[in-house]
Design an enzyme around this catalytic site. Sequence first.
Site, mmCIF file in Angstrom:
data_model
loop_
_atom_site.group_PDB
_atom_site.id
_atom_site.type_symbol
_atom_site.label_atom_id
_atom_site.label_comp_id
_atom_site.label_asym_id
_atom_site.label_seq_id
_atom_site.Cartn_x
_atom_site.Cartn_y
_atom_site.Cartn_z
ATOM 1 N N ASN A 157 -13.018 -3.684 2.617
ATOM 2 C CA ASN A 157 -13.972 -2.589 2.740
ATOM 3 C C ASN A 157 -14.966 -2.675 1.586
ATOM 4 O OD1 ASN A 157 -12.776 -1.361 5.035
ATOM 5 N ND2 ASN A 157 -11.185 -0.480 3.741
ATOM 6 N N ASP A 175 0.843 -1.201 0.000
ATOM 7 C CA ASP A 175 0.000 0.000 0.000
ATOM 8 C C ASP A 175 0.878 1.251 0.000
ATOM 9 O OD1 ASP A 175 -3.222 0.466 1.028
ATOM 10 O OD2 ASP A 175 -1.850 2.175 1.081
ATOM 11 N N ILE A 176 0.476 2.239 -0.767
ATOM 12 C CA ILE A 176 1.237 3.486 -0.890
ATOM 13 C C ILE A 176 1.166 4.314 0.401
ATOM 14 C CG2 ILE A 176 -0.591 5.028 -1.785
ATOM 15 C CD1 ILE A 176 1.393 5.850 -3.989
ATOM 16 N N HIS A 202 -6.955 -6.015 2.249
ATOM 17 C CA HIS A 202 -5.848 -5.420 2.992
ATOM 18 C C HIS A 202 -5.274 -6.497 3.915
ATOM 19 C CE1 HIS A 202 -6.952 -1.058 2.326
ATOM 20 N NE2 HIS A 202 -8.146 -1.591 2.128
ATOM 21 N N GLY A 261 -15.765 3.274 4.087
ATOM 22 C CA GLY A 261 -14.701 4.195 3.681
ATOM 23 C C GLY A 261 -13.939 3.717 2.461
ATOM 24 N N HIS A 293 -10.120 -5.487 -3.285
ATOM 25 C CA HIS A 293 -8.796 -5.632 -2.675
ATOM 26 C C HIS A 293 -8.929 -6.079 -1.242
ATOM 27 C CE1 HIS A 293 -10.156 -1.450 -2.297
ATOM 28 N NE2 HIS A 293 -9.540 -1.419 -1.126
HETATM 29 P P1 5GP Z 1 -9.835 1.310 0.426
HETATM 30 O O1 5GP Z 1 -10.047 2.477 1.335
HETATM 31 O O2 5GP Z 1 -10.466 1.514 -0.927
HETATM 32 O O3 5GP Z 1 -10.234 0.006 1.057
HETATM 33 O O4 5GP Z 1 -8.273 1.180 0.234
HETATM 34 C C1 5GP Z 1 -7.593 1.606 -0.904
HETATM 35 C C2 5GP Z 1 -6.128 1.540 -0.552
HETATM 36 O O5 5GP Z 1 -5.379 1.719 -1.747
HETATM 37 C C3 5GP Z 1 -5.660 2.627 0.429
HETATM 38 O O6 5GP Z 1 -5.089 2.010 1.574
HETATM 39 C C4 5GP Z 1 -4.657 3.427 -0.377
HETATM 40 O O7 5GP Z 1 -3.555 3.876 0.391
HETATM 41 C C5 5GP Z 1 -4.215 2.457 -1.459
HETATM 42 N N1 5GP Z 1 -3.811 3.066 -2.705
HETATM 43 C C6 5GP Z 1 -4.485 4.029 -3.396
HETATM 44 N N2 5GP Z 1 -3.815 4.371 -4.515
HETATM 45 C C7 5GP Z 1 -2.691 3.588 -4.541
HETATM 46 C C8 5GP Z 1 -1.603 3.489 -5.462
HETATM 47 O O8 5GP Z 1 -1.532 4.169 -6.491
HETATM 48 N N3 5GP Z 1 -0.627 2.583 -5.164
HETATM 49 C C9 5GP Z 1 -0.684 1.803 -4.038
HETATM 50 N N4 5GP Z 1 0.331 0.969 -3.832
HETATM 51 N N5 5GP Z 1 -1.703 1.887 -3.152
HETATM 52 C C10 5GP Z 1 -2.695 2.770 -3.397
#
Ligand code: 5GP
Length: 111
Positions: free
Chosen positions: A84, A30-31, A99, A90, A97
């Site tokens: 999620n 994750d970024i 986590h 959120g 995906h």
């Molecule tokens: P969500 O809130 O949708 O469950 O989680 C999306 C996740 O994707 C977040 O934790 C966010 O930091 C990660 N994320 C968003 N854009 C990127 C990206 O371009 N690269 C990576 N490695 N992670 C990303």
Amino acid sequence: MDNCIFCKIVKGEIPAKIAFDGKRVIGFYDINPQAPVHILLIPKEHIPTILELKDKELKDEIFSAITEIGKEEKLKNGFRLVVNIGRDSGCEVLHLHFHILSGRRLDWPPG
Ligand code: 5GP
Ligand code: ZN
């Protein structure tokens, strides 16, 4: 899918640090990590949420990958698996995906 960040990662159009590469799934870091280890495991094909995940073989591959990653040394003290779905969770990225969070004590219940 055009305009999907995670599809772009799958295609190599956006760089990501790969943690796991399978036939139909890929894991990358994750970024914006919420724990010392924060991996996102995704299907390579665009599926919006777990509610649209119908393919049994793909389900098997996802859970086999989670099992494999979960046995790695860096997750030896335990980990949390988070999915999620929808506004109240959120969820920001509409590409399924999982986590995988590890490397520190994680609060429970989550906020
Ligand atoms: P969500 O809130 O949708 O469950 O989680 C999306 C996740 O994707 C977040 O934790 C966010 O930091 C990660 N994320 C968003 N854009 C990127 C990206 O371009 N690269 C990576 N490695 N992670 C990303
Ligand atoms: Zn996508």
